[in-house]
Scaffold this active site. Structure first.
Site, PDB file in Angstrom:
ATOM      1  N   LYS A  83      44.880  63.213  39.468  1.00 47.23           N
ATOM      2  CA  LYS A  83      45.021  62.287  40.587  1.00 47.23           C
ATOM      3  C   LYS A  83      46.397  62.429  41.239  1.00 47.23           C
ATOM      4  CE  LYS A  83      44.470  57.285  41.502  1.00 47.23           C
ATOM      5  NZ  LYS A  83      44.155  56.000  40.842  1.00 47.23           N
ATOM      6  N   SER A 158      40.928  53.470  43.343  1.00 49.31           N
ATOM      7  CA  SER A 158      41.760  54.426  44.039  1.00 49.31           C
ATOM      8  C   SER A 158      41.608  55.862  43.546  1.00 49.31           C
ATOM      9  CB  SER A 158      43.232  53.995  43.911  1.00 49.31           C
ATOM     10  OG  SER A 158      43.653  54.005  42.554  1.00 49.31           O
ATOM     11  N   SER A 182      40.369  51.045  39.438  1.00 44.89           N
ATOM     12  CA  SER A 182      40.521  52.306  40.167  1.00 44.89           C
ATOM     13  C   SER A 182      39.873  53.509  39.514  1.00 44.89           C
ATOM     14  CB  SER A 182      42.008  52.598  40.398  1.00 44.89           C
ATOM     15  OG  SER A 182      42.527  51.721  41.366  1.00 44.89           O
TER      16      SER A 182
END
Length: 492
Positions: A83, A158, A182
Site C-alpha cells: 500500500k 483506504s 481500511s
C-alpha cells in the site's frame, strides 16, 4: 488456459510450492504478472507506482536461490503489492498526497522487511486516499481506483488499490492498513478475504510510536484465499522494540496449525446491525444465508443484542474524534501553503481535530472502554461475533459530495439517512477496541456486487477466526467466481 491466466488466479501458496519444487520459475510468474498489470491497470488504477525492473531482478535472484538449494521462505518468489502508505526502500511512498509526490524512503517498514524475508517480491505500490482518510480510494494525485466487478463502482478504501489488484488477479497478495475499516471495507466491496490481527501482533514503525493507538491502526492482509492470508500473516508476526505495544507470538499460536479444524461446536453470536445501522436487504439476506452454512457445518449461531449504549454517538462519532485529532496532530503548525495542497476533506478533518479539547478526547476513550467491555462480554459466551462488513455493496464513484465533511458516499440505506463518511460501515468499532477481525466474501447482490461477512474474535483469538473463515471458504465457491476486466465487464 494460458500461463498468463493460470498465474493470474493461482494462489500464493500454490505458486510458492511450484517454485520450491522447481516446476515453475519465479521469473516466468513475474513476467506474466507484469504483463497482466500492464494490460489491466489502466482500467483499474490499482497500482500507482510500478517497479518492473526491480521485480524482475528479484525474481531472477529468487530463481537462483532455488536452483542453488539455498534456504527459502514460505512465500519465496511470490509477487506482492504494498500500500502507498507503507514505507518501501527505494520505491516512492506518496501517501496519496501532492505533498509527497516524490517521496522515496531509505528504509522499509518492519513488516515489509519481514515479507521480503519470507521471499515475496514487491511489484509496486497501490492506491489510497490521501493519508488513508476515507473509505474510497481517490486522491488529488492519481486516478480513482475502480472496482473490478463494475468499473463504475468504488473499490472501497483506504486499501482500495490493494483490494482491486488482488480481486482482478493482478497479484495474489497485498498488504494494507486499517484505522477504521481500511482493509475490511475494500476486501468486502471487491469480494476477497481481508484480515487484521489483535493490536500488537504486527509491529508498526510508521507513525510516532504511540500515535497508532487512538484509534488502533493495524497492518493487514488482502488475499483471494484464507490460506494465503495465513502464510502472509505469519511472515509479519513478532515483537519489535520500535513499537511499544507489539509482543511476541508463540509457536503454538501459528494460525496454520488449526486452519482445517472446522467449526463443529463453535458458538457464533450474530448481530445483524450492531443495534443501530440500517442494512441493505440484499446484504442481510446474503449474510443470513452464510450463517445457515455455518449451522450446517456444525456451529451454533444465535442472534444477540450487544447492549451498546448510544452506539451512533459512542462508535461513529467518538471514533471520528480520535481520527480527526490524530490527523490534526500530524499537521499541527503546518503553514497555509502546505494545507492548500491537501484534499479539502483532510483540511476539514484537521479543522475539526483542532477544535477538540482534552476532556472531549478523554470522553472518547471512555466510549472505547464501554464498547471493549461489551465485546468481551459477548466473547465470554461465544467464540466469534459476526456482522455484515458493510451495510451496502460497492456504491458508484460519482455520488455527490454531502454531509459534514462534503464527502462522496451514500446518504441513506433502506430508506434511513446516514452519514456518507462511514455511516455505511460496521468496521470502526474494532479500531476502538483492538480486537482481531476479518471479512469473508459470502455472496453477491442482484447487480453482481460482492457481500462481505465480518468475523470478530476475542483478543488473541486469531486461530478461531482463521478456522471459521477457512471453513466457510472450503464449503462454498465464492472465491472461484472472478471478475473479468479484459474488455467489457463479464463474470466467468
Amino acid at each position: 488456459m494460458s500461463k498468463h491466466n493460470e498465474f493470474a488466479w493461482m494462489s500464493a501458496t500454490e505458486m510458492a510450492h511450484l517454485i520450491r519444487t522447481r516446476q515453475v520459475s519465479p521469473v516466468e510468474i513475474m513476467t506474466a504478472t507484469l504483463a497482466r498489470i500492464e494490460e489491466l491497470n489502466p482500467q483499474l488504477n490499482a497500482f500507482v507506482t510500478l517497479v518492473p525492473e526491480q521485480a524482475l531482478e528479484g525474481a531472477r535472484a529468487a530463481e537462483e536461490a532455488v536452483m542453488r538449494g539455498r534456504p527459502i521462505g514460505a512465500l519465496h518468489g511470490v509477487p506482492i503489492a504494498i500500500k502507498d502508505l507503507t514505507p518501501t526502500a527505494g520505491i516512492r511512498t506518496t501517501m496519496g498526497s501532492k505533498l509527497f509526490a516524490d517521496n522515496v524512503k531509505a528504509d522499509d517498514a518492519i513488516i515489509v522487511k519481514r515479507l521480503k524475508a519470507a521471499g515475496t517480491i514487491i511489484v509496486g505500490k497501490t492506491n489510497t486516499p490521501e493519508f488513508g482518510h476515507k473509505g474510497t480510494s481517490d486522491n488529488l494525485l492519481f486516478p480513482t481506483t475502480k472496482n473490478p466487478w463494475n468499473l463504475s463502482r468504488t473499490s472501497g478504501g483506504s486499501s482500495g488499490g490493494a483490494a482491486s489488484a488482488v480481486a482482478a488477479g493482478l497479484v495474489p497478495l497485498a498488504e494494507g492498513g486499517d484505522g477504521g475499516g481500511s482493509v475490511r471495507i475494500p476486501a468486502a466491496f471487491c469480494g476477497i478475504y481481508g484480515f487484521i490481527p489483535t493490536s500488537g501482533r504486527l509491529p508498526s514503525d510508521i507513525l510516532n510510536p504511540f500515535a497508532g493507538t487512538s484509534p488502533f491502526l493495524r497492518f493487514g492482509t488482502l488475499t483471494r484465499s484464507v490460506e494465503d492470508s495465513a502464510h502472509m500473516y505469519q511472515a509479519m508476526l513478532g515483537y519489535s522494540a520500535k513499537d511499544p505495544i507489539s509482543f511476541e507470538t508463540h509457536p503454538h499460536e501459528d494460525v496454520r496449525l488449526t486452519l482445517e479444524n472446522g467449526v463443529q461446536g463453535l458458538r457464533i453470536a450474530y448481530s445483524p446491525n450492531l443495534g443501530y445501522k440500517p442494512i441493505d436487504p440484499q446484504v442481510r439476506a446474503s449474510v443470513e444465508a452464510a450463517l445457515q452454512v455455518y449451522r450446517d457445518l456444525g456451529a451454533v449461531v444465535e442472534e444477540v443484542d450487544l447492549e451498546l449504549v448510544d452506539p451512533l454517538k459512542n462508535i461513529d462519532e467518538e471514533w471520528a474524534k480520535l481520527w480527526y485529532a490524530m490527523i490534526a496532530a500530524i499537521f499541527a503548525g503546518a503553514p497555509k501553503e502546505v494545507l492548500d495542497q491537501l484534499d479539502p476533506v483532510v483540511v476539514r478533518m484537521i479543522e475539526l481535530g483542532n477544535n477538540l479539547g482534552g476532556v472531549e478526547l478523554t470522553l472518547a476513550s471512555y466510549a472505547r472502554e464501554m464498547i471493549y467491555n461489551r465485546l468481551n462480554a459477548v466473547h465470554e459466551k461465544y467464540d466469534l461475533l459476526v456482522t455484515p462488513t458493510t451495510a451496502c455493496t460497492a456504491f458508484p464513484h460519482d455520488l455527490p459530495a454531502s454531509g459534514p465533511l462534503a464527502i462522496n458516499g451514500p446518504t441513506s440505506i433502506a430508506g434511513v439517512a446516514i452519514d456518507p463518511f462511514l455511516g455505511w460501515a460496521l468496521t470502526p468499532m474494532i479500531n476502538q477496541t483492538g480486537h482481531p477481525a476479518a471479512t469473508v466474501p459470502v455472496g453477491f447482490d442482484d447487480a453482481g456486487l460482492p457481500v462481505g461477512l465480518q468475523l470478530i474474535a476475542p483478543r488473541l483469538g486469531e486461530q478461531v477466526l482463521y478456522r471459521a473463515a477457512r471453513a466457510f471458504e472450503r464449503s462454498q465457491a465464492h472465491n472461484q467466481r472472478r471478475p473479468q476486466v479484459e474488455g467489457a465487464l463479464h463474470v466467468y
